[in-house]
Design an enzyme around this catalytic site. Structure first.
Site, PDB file in Angstrom:
ATOM      1  N   CYS A   8       0.842  -0.948   0.126  1.00 41.97           N
ATOM      2  CA  CYS A   8      -0.197  -0.227  -0.003  1.00 41.97           C
ATOM      3  C   CYS A   8       0.979   1.157  -0.485  1.00 41.97           C
ATOM      4  CB  CYS A   8      -1.274  -0.256   0.975  1.00 41.97           C
ATOM      5  SG  CYS A   8      -0.465   0.066   2.481  1.00 41.97           S
ATOM      6  N   CYS A  83      -5.609   1.060  -2.231  1.00 41.18           N
ATOM      7  CA  CYS A  83      -5.501   2.198  -2.544  1.00 41.18           C
ATOM      8  C   CYS A  83      -6.236   2.858  -2.404  1.00 41.18           C
ATOM      9  CB  CYS A  83      -3.405   2.388  -3.308  1.00 41.18           C
ATOM     10  SG  CYS A  83      -2.735   1.188  -2.282  1.00 41.18           S
ATOM     11  N   CYS A  87      -2.661   2.581  -6.528  1.00 35.79           N
ATOM     12  CA  CYS A  87      -1.686   1.081  -6.322  1.00 35.79           C
ATOM     13  C   CYS A  87       0.224   1.221  -6.886  1.00 35.79           C
ATOM     14  CB  CYS A  87      -2.095   0.557  -5.961  1.00 35.79           C
ATOM     15  SG  CYS A  87      -3.198  -0.375  -4.841  1.00 35.79           S
TER      16      CYS A  87
END
Length: 130
Positions: A8, A83, A87
């Site tokens: 992340c 995310c 990402c």
């Protein structure tokens, strides 16, 4: 043994939880790593506290810290955590997104649900890779 990276953006909460649970629940099937495109000075302290409380895992005492993508070895599997921005990408043989919202700043109940969802997904991933 396959290497799995949990990714992340800040590598401070969801990916750290996944790394810890992967090490504790699936180390016989895969090696767990976590990283991000940015780092934080420390792992999310609510995540640290609740992982100790729920699983008896002290992520900081076990040496976990926020890492960049360049700080981990080449991996076989990349799991992005969901995310809310683009990402980060990492070369791999297989990739999936777990679509988890970041619990940072939210009540313990939200963190506990996130931890439980990550635990379920780790066990599922272990079954699929095993």
């Amino acid at each position: 043994m396959q290497k799995v990276a949990f990714i992340c953006v800040h590598n401070s909460c969801r990916s750290q939880i996944a790394e810890a649970l992967g090490r504790h629940l699936a180390s016989d099937v895969f090696e767990s790593y976590s990283a991000g495109t940015e780092t934080k000075p420390q792992i999310n302290q609510d995540a640290v506290r609740l992982m100790k409380q729920v699983h008896g895992i002290d992520m900081e005492a076990e040496g976990q810290h926020s890492k960049l993508l360049s700080d981990i070895p080449a991996v076989d599997v990349v799991i992005t955590m969901g995310c809310n921005v683009a990402c980060p990408s990492l070369p791999c043989q297989w990739r999936e997104d777990w679509g988890l919202e970041d619990p940072t700043g939210k009540p313990d109940e939200v963190f506990l649900k996130t931890i439980a969802r990550i635990e379920e997904r780790i066990l599922d991933l272990k079954a699929r890779l095993g």
